[in-house]
Design a protein around this motif. Structure first.
Motif, PDB file in Angstrom:
ATOM      1  N   TYR A  30      17.808 -11.771   9.602  1.00 42.96           N
ATOM      2  CA  TYR A  30      17.759 -12.385   8.117  1.00 42.96           C
ATOM      3  C   TYR A  30      16.784 -13.293   8.241  1.00 42.96           C
ATOM      4  N   ASN A  31      15.816 -13.059   7.294  1.00 51.02           N
ATOM      5  CA  ASN A  31      14.960 -13.811   6.958  1.00 51.02           C
ATOM      6  C   ASN A  31      14.555 -14.462   5.738  1.00 51.02           C
ATOM      7  N   ILE A  32      14.440 -15.560   5.324  1.00 50.94           N
ATOM      8  CA  ILE A  32      14.640 -16.085   3.766  1.00 50.94           C
ATOM      9  C   ILE A  32      13.211 -15.847   3.144  1.00 50.94           C
ATOM     10  N   ASP A  33      12.011 -15.957   4.253  1.00 53.27           N
ATOM     11  CA  ASP A  33      10.753 -15.622   3.788  1.00 53.27           C
ATOM     12  C   ASP A  33      10.744 -14.193   3.160  1.00 53.27           C
ATOM     13  N   GLU A  76       8.368 -27.780  14.207  1.00 56.58           N
ATOM     14  CA  GLU A  76       8.719 -27.375  12.888  1.00 56.58           C
ATOM     15  C   GLU A  76       8.528 -28.427  11.731  1.00 56.58           C
ATOM     16  N   GLN A  95      14.796 -24.319   6.329  1.00 58.51           N
ATOM     17  CA  GLN A  95      13.733 -23.052   6.148  1.00 58.51           C
ATOM     18  C   GLN A  95      13.376 -22.554   7.511  1.00 58.51           C
ATOM     19  N   PHE A  96      13.332 -23.307   8.509  1.00 54.43           N
ATOM     20  CA  PHE A  96      13.170 -22.502   9.826  1.00 54.43           C
ATOM     21  C   PHE A  96      14.408 -21.819  10.198  1.00 54.43           C
ATOM     22  N   ARG A 119      14.890 -18.763   8.107  1.00 55.61           N
ATOM     23  CA  ARG A 119      13.799 -17.583   8.774  1.00 55.61           C
ATOM     24  C   ARG A 119      14.186 -16.936  10.000  1.00 55.61           C
ATOM     25  N   ASN A 120      15.030 -17.548  10.645  1.00 53.69           N
ATOM     26  CA  ASN A 120      15.516 -16.958  11.841  1.00 53.69           C
ATOM     27  C   ASN A 120      17.269 -16.628  11.958  1.00 53.69           C
ATOM     28  N   ASP A 140      11.996 -13.756  -0.321  1.00 48.96           N
ATOM     29  CA  ASP A 140      11.040 -14.109  -1.331  1.00 48.96           C
ATOM     30  C   ASP A 140       9.758 -13.295  -1.322  1.00 48.96           C
ATOM     31  N   GLU A 141       9.526 -12.775  -0.438  1.00 46.69           N
ATOM     32  CA  GLU A 141       8.491 -11.695  -0.520  1.00 46.69           C
ATOM     33  C   GLU A 141       8.458 -10.407  -1.307  1.00 46.69           C
TER      34      GLU A 141
END
Length: 759
Positions: free
Chosen positions: A293-296, A192, A224-225, A228-229, A299-300
């Motif tokens: 949960y995924n921060i991306d 990553e 961020q990784f 995202r997890n 944001d999307e």
């Protein structure tokens, strides 16, 4: 004894409290100067006759003269009422050079040098230059670099300044380790990061050299990784690194605190707009309750909500995700709160900065007009369309609110760039052999957005010269038109099963238009004047004239991950062409192809499937010349030679008769291999299939001996594997294929290589 001690103290006290001596200056004498006149030095010293000068004032004079940078030595003193200033002027720099640099260009280093020619020599400035250049080297990982400034004396009090550089090799990262990670392995986390551990095969990248800024960025990538997890409490507690004594190697350790993993809980939207259905906003939420949960995805969702609300004419809205953390069940509830604004419309659109490109060209490209609802999404689409033209180096969309109104002005500021291209390339393929080409293209001819291209290529089996002109906005509408003229020589008599040569002069006119966002159509009228030679014919070179009217429908809908060079979506073409109008050939040609692609597993894997078909319907008679038929093999059916399948002559099985129809396709799985992503190397496995139809009935038997030729339209299949390498010079494909179903007279070719580059 006691009385004497007191007297001494009193005397010392009186001496300390006496005022420092000072006298009035009656004359100022300047000496030691060679280039600068005495009056200029008096002005720089900021002292004049009649001033009261003492020790403190002489120190101030020295500081002022020193600050000017013109002198290397300064001596100021009072001799009675005369102020004497003695100076030694600093040398003038004649030349500034850099030596010993290989990794960083001289031009880039000189941008950091403040020492200039024809200025006074200043050791402090030179020292600062050295530090700035060292910083540049350290950013590239060369921490062992040494820079020694040399002063070379010349006559007339001049010097040359030479920065002697000893670069050494970069400071490589020997290992990257992690402490505190339990959920993910060191190998996974290293994948990553932008930084990489040093290895001999990383010679084409610099990510295995130490860069402090990159290490800090790696910490952000780790966070961020984990976000995202689902690890919302993740933190990089510490980043420790150690250099070897010679600063040529570096070891880094990331100490992390992972925390607990969380899922999405209840997801809702706080909608302040009564005219926007909340259900429509709920539908664009990308995140799903119960999923990790995924921060991306957060944001999307925010971006999707902004776009959806903007479609209703509400600009400059903000979306704030308000989380509620539930530690009992490890979930996070999210309310996407939308801030209310008024509907806003475009007032005026001003185009600024274009010197060469016509305003009308820019207006045709942007999708908004005065009076339209203000939409950030539409404005961004317009900016991207302008950037994709490559007419401009930069495009800025600057909205400004009209006071006391619901109107917005939009300034489009463009920075133009050269649009002409002089290009060349070389490559190799199984069909054309080694190839060299060169061309010149003007993508914005006379500032009207027109495209003019002149190109030539020379290959082992094919040579071509091409002229092309395209008007993208014919009659001021979304209608493209163009003219193409080409001359092509096909030397196929000794290549595979083709067995013919062909010289072709082609003139064509075309028009195209957009039907929908994904569908386009074009119409083309062409005239081709050919000379054909068939090695099995006794008539030598034969003239042929073809007049063709064709139309083609194209569907294009791709979502591209540029970092992984993978795609998801569909590309398709459907075409129909009539050849006749009094030419030597008369037939209808129907064609179509479709390619479907899907990415998975982090967009690093891709499944690609394609299908291609073609059908020729002879008119007036049951014959179409062999050079205009279909052939299969090579890149269209891997594992077989070029034109290596289908009907053949009974006495010469290397000679392919071609077919009046074909169906061929492929399914291919592209996947990453053990080599890091930055090298853009992927492996693939494939299965190809194809069916080549029969030739005209006239060629079912040999006309001289009346013996039957090998005529068939049976299916051929093959499987194989390969390697795709997107090199800095261009893409290369290596593939090995094995026919699974073939006939005795088919021609195999197990290895296939294609390579192409431009410069």
């Amino acid at each position: 004894m006691k009385m004497k001690k007191v007297s001494v103290i009193a005397i010392l006290s009186s001496v300390v409290t006496l005022p420092v001596w000072a006298v009035n200056v009656t004359r100022i004498e300047v000496s030691g100067n060679q280039r600068m006149d005495a009056e200029s030095i008096r002005i720089l010293s900021d002292v004049k006759v009649g001033d009261n000068v003492g020790v403190m004032r002489t120190n101030e004079i020295i500081k002022k003269l020193d600050a000017s940078g013109y002198f290397s030595e300064i001596n100021v003193k009072m001799d009675g009422n005369i102020l004497k200033i003695v100076v030694t002027e600093a040398p003038i720099i004649n030349m500034v050079t850099v030596e010993g640099n290989d990794e960083i260009s001289t031009d880039d280093l000189k941008k950091e040098i403040r020492t200039k020619e024809r200025t006074s020599y200043d050791a402090a400035t030179i020292g600062a230059d050295v530090q700035r250049m060292l910083t540049v080297y350290q950013r590239k990982g060369f921490f062992g670099t040494r820079i020694e400034p040399q002063r070379i004396e010349l006559d007339d009090n001049r010097v040359n300044v030479v920065y002697e550089i000893r670069e050494g090799h970069p400071t490589w990262i020997t290992d990257i380790k992690f402490e505190g990670n339990k959920k993910f392995s060191d190998r996974t986390l290293r994948g990553e990061l932008l930084s990489r551990e040093h290895a001999w095969w990383r010679f084409m990248t610099q990510f295995d050299t130490f860069d402090e800024d990159r290490i800090q960025y790696d910490g952000q990538m780790l966070r961020q990784f984990y976000l995202r997890n689902g690890y919302v409490d993740f933190a990089v507690k510490n980043t420790n690194g150690t250099f070897t004594p010679d600063r040529e190697y570096y070891s880094v350790v990331f100490t992390v605190d992972e925390g607990e993993q969380y899922d999405f809980g209840k997801l809702s939207v706080d909608n302040p707009f009564p005219d926007i259905p909340t259900d429509e906003l709920i539908d664009v939420i990308v995140a799903k309750s119960g999923k990790t949960y995924n921060i991306d995805l957060v944001d999307e969702t925010m971006s999707a909500l902004r776009s959806k609300v903007a479609d209703y004419g509400y600009a400059f809205i903000s979306v704030e995700p308000i989380p509620t953390k539930n530690d009992k069940d490890n979930t996070i509830d999210l309310v996407f709160k939308i801030q209310k604004t008024n509907r806003i419309y475009l007032n005026t659109i001003n185009i600024l900065g274009n010197v060469r490109t016509f305003d009308s060209v820019i207006e045709q490209l942007i999708p908004m007009r005065s009076g339209d609802p203000f939409s950030l999404q539409t404005i961004e689409e317009g900016r991207q369309k302008l950037m994709r033209t490559r007419y401009f180096k930069d495009v800025q969309m600057i909205p400004t609110r009209v006071a006391d109104s619901n109107m917005m002005n939009l300034d489009i500021k463009v920075e133009e760039q050269p649009t002409g291209e002089l290009s060349g390339g070389f490559g190799w393929s199984n069909i054309n052999g080694f190839m060299v080409d060169a061309g010149i293209t003007e993508n914005n001819f006379m500032g009207r957005g027109q495209i003019v291209q002149l190109r030539a290529s020379i290959a082992e089996y094919q040579k071509q010269a091409l002229f092309s002109f395209t008007e993208p906005y014919l009659f001021g509408r979304q209608l493209s038109g163009g003219v193409d003229v080409s001359y092509t020589m096909y030397d196929y008599s000794s290549l595979g099963g083709f067995g013919y040569d062909r010289d072709s002069l082609m003139v064509a006119g075309r028009m195209g238009w957009r039907l929908t966002d994904h569908w386009t159509q074009n119409v083309r009228l062409s005239a081709s004047f050919d000379q054909n030679y068939d090695i099995q014919a006794d008539d030598g070179w034969q003239d042929a004239t073809l007049f063709t009217l064709s139309t083609n429908f194209r569907y294009h809908n791709l979502d591209t991950n540029f970092e992984q060079n993978t795609h998801t979506g569909v590309v398709a073409n459907l075409g129909m062409a009539y050849t006749g109008f009094g030419g030597t050939e008369s037939y209808m040609r129907y064609s179509g192809d479709i390619i479907g692609m899907v990415n998975f597993w982090g967009d690093k894997w891709q499944l690609r499937s394609s299908l291609d078909f073609g059908y020729i319907q002879p008119l007036d008679n049951d014959y179409v010349s062999r050079v205009y038929r279909y052939f299969l093999g090579g890149e269209s059916l891997r594992g077989f030679d070029v034109a290596g399948v289908g009907s053949r002559l009974w006495y010469n099985t290397t000679y392919a008769l071609g077919g009046l129809w074909k169906i061929n396709g492929s399914t291919q799985l592209n996947f990453p291999i053990f080599i890091p992503d930055e090298y853009q190397i992927k492996g693939f496995v494939f299965a190809d299939y194809g069916v080549l139809g029969k030739p005209p009935k006239k060629e079912y038997t040999d006309p001289m001996y009346h013996l039957p030729n090998y005529i068939d339209d049976s299916i051929r299949t093959s499987v194989g594997f390969g390697i795709y390498w997107n090199t800095p010079m261009g893409p290369m494909n290596f593939s090995w294929g094995w026919p699974m179903k073939l006939t005795d007279y088919d021609r195999e070719q197990r290895f296939l290589l294609s390579f192409e580059t431009q410069f």
